[in-house]
Design a protein around this motif. Structure first.
Motif, PDB file in Angstrom:
ATOM      1  N   LYS A 184       0.849  -1.308   0.015  1.00 14.73           N
ATOM      2  CA  LYS A 184       0.009   0.168   0.057  1.00 14.73           C
ATOM      3  C   LYS A 184       0.800   1.266   0.085  1.00 14.73           C
ATOM      4  CE  LYS A 184      -4.533  -1.557   2.030  1.00 14.73           C
ATOM      5  NZ  LYS A 184      -5.458  -1.654   2.878  1.00 14.73           N
ATOM      6  N   TYR A 243      -4.180   3.897   2.291  1.00 17.54           N
ATOM      7  CA  TYR A 243      -3.977   3.639   0.951  1.00 17.54           C
ATOM      8  C   TYR A 243      -5.133   2.603   0.493  1.00 17.54           C
ATOM      9  CZ  TYR A 243      -0.043   6.700   0.921  1.00 17.54           C
ATOM     10  OH  TYR A 243       0.743   7.980   1.090  1.00 17.54           O
ATOM     11  N   ASP A 249      -8.320  -2.982  -7.091  1.00 21.16           N
ATOM     12  CA  ASP A 249      -7.885  -3.206  -5.541  1.00 21.16           C
ATOM     13  C   ASP A 249      -8.140  -4.622  -5.030  1.00 21.16           C
ATOM     14  OD1 ASP A 249      -7.099  -0.512  -5.512  1.00 21.16           O
ATOM     15  OD2 ASP A 249      -9.018   0.064  -4.208  1.00 21.16           O
TER      16      ASP A 249
END
Length: 272
Positions: free
Chosen positions: A138, A160, A220
């Motif tokens: 991250k 993040y 993600d």
């Protein structure tokens, strides 16, 4: 007569031993060949996953906001039914609270007390490595999380965005429990079926829940599945030969394997 009988028995035993040795010698190259094929295939899959993850991490670092991500999240969030929102929140809750760390500690403690020391080490070690790797990735990628001007934020999160920590944590814990359920147990016992279904369902559903809640972009989640499954596969690949060699195996665990028919016995030479 007795001496002749003893000599004949020795000859029969010698022939049996020789036949067994020859049979083993014949089987061993074939078994090793199968093992090499399986290991080679798994290494290819692992390499592909890591390559795709690296490309995806670079791409989202350069392009933090992707129109496709926004479109996917908005599509997920079209249905705002109360039951769906509650379900998505419930699926993500263990990873958003202290519940998951507590479950990990309880699992490690239970394995250790039952004499399954190797399983305890892997259950705690894989979750720890996954957490540290997620934090490192991250920081390196530095992708911001979804914002309210682009999608609906149902559950705000800090830090993040890439890759999803929830997905990696669930794969490391629930995914490993699923692997243990397949490797260590056999039969159609209700508790084994419950373990396999529950762990698999949580691993599969945690990704969509993170998108639905507005905590993460779809990329993600995809990145987390790629790196999380690669890490899990590597851990299982290390675990199996250690288990076969009886590393950290206690007498209690060995006796339980012989006593309970639901437990698989090692070595795993017949698996491949």
């Amino acid at each position: 007569m007795q001496q002749a009988g003893r000599d004949e028995n020795r000859r029969e035993q010698a022939c049996t031993t020789t036949e067994g040795t020859e049979e083993t010698a014949v089987r061993t190259p074939e078994t090793r060949k199968r093992h090499r094929k399986v290991v080679g295939y798994l290494l290819q899959v692992l390499t592909l996953q890591l390559t795709l993850f690296g490309l995806l991490a670079w791409f989202v670092h350069v392009h933090p906001i992707l129109p496709l991500d926004v479109a996917i999240t908005r599509s997920f969030q079209q249905n705002q039914a109360p039951w769906l929102r509650i379900t998505m929140l419930a699926i993500s809750y263990p990873g958003s609270s202290l519940l998951l760390p507590v479950l990990i500690l309880l699992t490690v403690g239970a394995f250790w007390l039952m004499g399954d020391r190797l399983e305890a080490v892997f259950a705690g070690g894989l979750s720890t490595v996954s957490l540290l790797l997620n934090l490192l990735l991250k920081v390196q990628v530095g992708r911001p999380r979804p914002t309210a001007n682009l999608v609906h934020i149902i559950q705000a999160a800090l830090g993040y965005s890439f890759p999803s920590g929830h997905v990696m944590a669930y794969i490391a814990f629930w995914g490993l429990l699923f692997a243990f359920g397949v490797i260590l147990f056999e039969g159609r016992h209700w508790w084994r079926t419950t373990l396999l279904i529950t762990s698999a369902a949580l691993v599969v559903l945690i990704g969509p829940s993170r998108i639905y809640l507005g905590d993460h972009w779809a990329s993600d989640v995809l990145g987390a599945y790629l790196i999380g499954e690669a890490l899990l596969g590597l851990a299982v690949g290390v675990y199996l030969p250690l288990k076969e060699r009886g590393v950290l195996e206690t007498p209690e665990a060995r006796a339980r394997i012989k006593k309970q028919k639901a437990l698989r016995s090692f070595p795993t030479k017949g698996w491949f």
